[in-house]
Write a protein that holds these residues in place. Structure first.
Motif, short mmCIF file in Angstrom:
data_model
loop_
_atom_site.label_atom_id
_atom_site.label_comp_id
_atom_site.label_asym_id
_atom_site.label_seq_id
_atom_site.Cartn_x
_atom_site.Cartn_y
_atom_site.Cartn_z
N UNK A 55 -47.30 17.93 -1.26
CA UNK A 55 -46.41 18.94 -1.85
C UNK A 55 -47.11 20.29 -1.97
N UNK A 56 -48.34 20.28 -2.46
CA UNK A 56 -49.08 21.54 -2.60
C UNK A 56 -49.33 22.18 -1.24
N UNK A 57 -49.64 21.35 -0.25
CA UNK A 57 -49.87 21.87 1.11
C UNK A 57 -48.59 22.49 1.67
N UNK A 58 -47.46 21.85 1.38
CA UNK A 58 -46.17 22.38 1.85
C UNK A 58 -45.85 23.70 1.15
N UNK A 59 -46.03 23.74 -0.18
CA UNK A 59 -45.74 24.98 -0.92
C UNK A 59 -46.57 26.15 -0.40
N UNK A 60 -47.82 25.86 -0.02
CA UNK A 60 -48.71 26.91 0.47
C UNK A 60 -48.21 27.49 1.80
N UNK A 61 -47.43 26.67 2.53
CA UNK A 61 -46.91 27.12 3.83
C UNK A 61 -45.65 27.98 3.71
N UNK A 62 -44.93 27.86 2.58
CA UNK A 62 -43.64 28.53 2.46
C UNK A 62 -43.80 30.05 2.57
N UNK A 63 -42.98 30.70 3.41
CA UNK A 63 -43.11 32.16 3.59
C UNK A 63 -42.36 32.95 2.51
N UNK A 64 -41.85 32.26 1.50
CA UNK A 64 -41.09 32.93 0.44
C UNK A 64 -41.36 32.20 -0.87
N UNK A 65 -40.97 32.83 -1.96
CA UNK A 65 -41.12 32.18 -3.26
C UNK A 65 -39.79 31.55 -3.66
N UNK A 66 -39.86 30.48 -4.42
CA UNK A 66 -38.64 29.82 -4.90
C UNK A 66 -37.90 30.72 -5.88
N UNK A 67 -36.57 30.61 -5.89
CA UNK A 67 -35.79 31.34 -6.89
C UNK A 67 -36.05 30.72 -8.27
N UNK A 68 -35.70 31.46 -9.31
CA UNK A 68 -35.87 30.92 -10.68
C UNK A 68 -35.09 29.62 -10.83
N UNK A 69 -33.89 29.58 -10.24
CA UNK A 69 -33.06 28.38 -10.33
C UNK A 69 -33.73 27.19 -9.64
N UNK A 70 -34.30 27.41 -8.47
CA UNK A 70 -34.98 26.33 -7.75
C UNK A 70 -36.17 25.82 -8.55
N UNK A 71 -36.92 26.75 -9.15
CA UNK A 71 -38.08 26.33 -9.96
C UNK A 71 -37.62 25.50 -11.16
N UNK A 72 -36.54 25.93 -11.82
CA UNK A 72 -36.04 25.21 -12.99
C UNK A 72 -35.56 23.81 -12.61
#
Length: 731
Positions: free
Chosen positions: A258-275
């Motif tokens: 999961x951490x490796x995948x998050x590091x690859x994302x070219x954008x940040x999650x929206x507040x809603x996605x994080x919640x």
């Protein structure tokens, strides 16, 4: 056995057959829970201008004129009666019944029931049933008129064989002979007292025979509570059982996939996605199964939330399966997830990352060799992520350690299918149900009351607005010509387009169409057949879109052919895709900017909203054109105007619900059986539903098996029906 379970034949004799055939009413309970649709005041006249053709109606009106007309050149006559409500008029026609002329005198009022037809551009009832009110000392006044004196007249949902007044007579017969001491009240007395509700017997008397509006409202309040409370008790029991089941906690670990995948994302999650991700991860970390509904607007990023949950489960040593309703959607999910993960999806392969896993696709049409490889990946655990269709449910499919089931577009699956996939784990897996069809909060509390709900209401950055317009093809044919020009303009800018039609147009489709046309002809529906993919594509290729690369996509194409078309469209090798609703969910082509929906009036509100969500997924604005032949004043056009007027899916879902008559929400659409909702409105009675949910939860916590509430236990069967209760049990 309760008197409510008595067969109506026992009490009514021959009329019981008409109630059974016309309205599916078989028992005393069925009849007493067939509530009036509305009430007319004694002497109040019904608006005749609002009557719709082919509707079975009961109207209160006054006779204005009565004329006997002999047939020319043959025996017989017809009696033409005109009734009025003071504003509109309605014709009543009786063939060879001249004896009725004596009682159908001008000035008399009564109830008139029948099916609305049209003759010589005038609305009429042919050979209607009627019941006249008394005229003072009139010796011909029917005895039944006394029943209407000084109180409200119930008007029931009726049929040709069972008009409203006949239902009223049947209800009176039942109520007059009812022994209420034999009917237990399902709601505890303490709860009735605390909420100020009247007893059940009084409510059933007053809903059918109210002397005034106050009695009617008191009866409705009690019966609304019954519907909400019994349903919430069923859901509360289900939640309690789920909480008691053991599950393997799947706690996300740091430094993993999961951490490796998050590091690859070219954008940040929206507040809603994080919640929502935080809510899901908290559920996964518990030792009882997660049961969560994730709903969000089209394009709000639900798939990314689901993928992160799946990766967290893989990090915790389990497998995760995503169940998609169509092969096109399963293939699309597989393709997009592999693309997003990159080398992290290459587990066991050269070039795969350290934390990589394998992402396997399983569909019913795969070749034997590919299928064997996929099944081996599942049972050995080599595949951490599995995306598939109903093929995942087959007996041969086995997992090493299934920890999470994600169901995409849950309304496409039956309960048994979801249950079968969950049964493939030794201990119940966690369940995440996703839908892009926004659901009003009160509906979520009733239909999905056994699920915790998360809502994604933000669109990710970069999503473009979509403008929508209705194209009245018959009134303004030049508007349709302009729609094809707009497609050419968008393609000229390097973009792509969809054209959606209601049907396919192949040989199998034509057979079904002929059957449908025969049925429609019987009902007097003379509309042309709905447009078909194959016909429209051919016309466009040789006409307004000549020279563009036009391809077709529909559900009966061979799987390889479907995949090839979608791959080519995604790669920009196709300009215009002419398709059925197979593209309704999950298809993600950011370069597509315009959609033309032909015969848009033949689709539902939520379906149109889903389809529209396929465009405007990139940086360029989207355009959706709703083409219809329906006239401006029609209900169908009003529905299309509503879709064009807002992008708010929750608002559209309310409109959709109102038009579909919200009882359907808990009826066939969800469980395959008749709805239990008759007076409760899931849109308007939020306070009742919330209170019922709280009371039901408290009652089930103190008495999970309802041993102290036997009447409530039997109400779960009688009010909801055995099949409905089984549906809730399976979840």
């Amino acid at each position: 056995m309760s008197p409510l379970d008595d067969d109506l034949k026992k009490h009514l004799g021959a009329p019981a057959k008409q109630l059974a055939e016309g309205l599916d009413l078989h028992t005393v309970g069925d009849l007493l829970h067939h509530f009036p649709r509305r009430y007319n005041e004694r002497g109040e006249l019904t608006s005749l201008d609002s009557l719709e053709v082919d509707e079975h109606v009961t109207v209160v009106a006054r006779i204005e004129k009565c004329t006997l007309i002999p047939f020319r050149g043959r025996k017989g006559d017809r009696l033409e009666v005109v009734v009025t409500d003071g504003r509109g008029r309605l014709s009543l026609t009786f063939f060879n019944q001249r004896w009725r002329e004596k009682e159908l005198r001008p000035g008399r009022s009564g109830l008139f029931a029948g099916k609305v037809g049209v003759f010589n551009r005038t609305r009429q009832l042919t050979n209607p049933d009627y019941e006249l009110f008394g005229d003072g000392d009139d010796p011909d006044a029917p005895k039944a008129a006394d029943r209407f004196a000084g109180r409200l007249i119930p008007v029931y949902p009726a049929s040709a064989k069972a008009p409203s007044w006949r239902l009223a007579l049947a209800v009176d017969t039942i109520l007059d002979g009812m022994d209420w001491t034999q009917v237990p009240d399902p709601v505890p007395a303490s709860l009735l007292d605390s909420r100020g509700l009247i007893p059940l017997h009084q409510a059933l008397e007053q809903i059918h025979r109210p002397r005034n509006q106050a009695e009617r409202l008191a009866a409705q309040a009690r019966l609304k509570w019954d519907e909400a409370f019994v349903l919430q008790v069923a859901l509360a029991r289900r939640r309690a059982e789920d909480t008691a089941r053991p599950a393997v906690a799947r706690k996300p670990r740091t430094g993993g996939l999961l951490d490796a995948f998050d590091a690859k994302l070219p954008f940040t999650l929206t507040e809603g996605q994080q919640r929502v991700c935080a809510e899901v991860f908290a559920d996964l970390a518990t030792e009882h199964p997660m049961h969560r509904l994730l709903q969000g607007e089209v394009g709000s990023g639900k798939t990314l939330v689901a993928l992160r949950a799946m990766l967290a489960v893989v990090d915790a040593g389990g497998q995760a399966a995503m169940l998609a309703p169509t092969e096109v959607l399963a293939q699309q999910h597989h393709r997009s997830i592999v693309e997003m993960m990159g080398e992290l999806a290459q587990g066991g392969m050269l070039g795969g990352a350290d934390h990589a896993t394998k992402v396997t696709l399983l569909t019913g049409s795969m070749g034997v060799a590919a299928r064997k490889r996929a099944l081996l990946d599942l049972i050995t655990g080599e595949a951490g992520l599995v995306i598939g269709t109903h093929a995942l449910i087959e007996d041969k499919v086995q997992f090493l350690d299934l920890g999470l089931v994600v169901v995409d577009e849950q309304h496409r699956f039956g309960v048994e299918q979801r249950d079968a996939l969950r049964a493939k784990a030794e201990r119940p897996p966690h369940l995440l149900v996703m839908t892009a069809t926004p659901i009003p909060r009160t509906v979520a509390m009733t239909v999905f009351g056994d699920l915790e709900t998360s809502v994604l209401d933000q669109l990710p950055a970069g999503r473009s607005p979509i403008s929508s317009h209705v194209v009245p093809a018959l009134e303004r044919p030049n508007f349709l010509a302009r729609a094809w020009e707009r497609i050419r303009e968008e393609v000229g800018k390097g973009h792509q387009a969809y054209v959606v039609t209601p049907r396919i147009g192949d040989e199998e489709d034509e057979k079904a169409l002929k059957k449908a046309e025969k049925a429609a002809a019987k009902d007097g529906d003379d509309r042309r057949p709905p447009l078909a993919v194959l016909d429209v594509a051919e016309e466009l290729r040789g006409g307004p879109l000549a020279g563009l690369r036009v391809e077709v996509l529909h559900g009966r194409m061979a799987p390889d052919a479907k995949d090839e078309v979608m791959r080519a469209y995604s790669a920009g090798e196709v300009d215009v895709l002419v398709a059925t609703t197979v593209i309704e969910v999950g298809v993600n082509v950011p370069n597509a900017t315009v959609m033309v929906i032909m015969d848009a009036d033949r689709f539902g509100v939520s379906q149109l909203h889903q389809l529209r969500g396929r465009v405007g997924r990139g940086s360029a604005p989207g355009l959706c054109l709703l083409v219809s032949d329906m006239p401006a004043a029609s209900a169908a056009r009003e529905r299309l105007d509503a879709v064009a007027g807002t992008l708010d899916g929750f608002e559209l879902s309310r409109i959709d619900l109102e038009q579909r008559r919200e009882g359907d929400v808990l009826g066939q659409a969800q469980s395959g059986v008749k709805s239990s909702l008759r007076v409760l409105s899931v849109l308007e009675d939020e306070d009742v539903i919330e209170a019922a949910r709280a009371e039901a939860t408290a009652l089930v916590e103190s008495d999970p098996e309802l041993t102290e509430h036997p009447a409530l236990r039997s109400a779960l069967d009688s009010l909801l029906g055995a099949e409905r209760a089984e549906y809730l049990e399976k979840g």
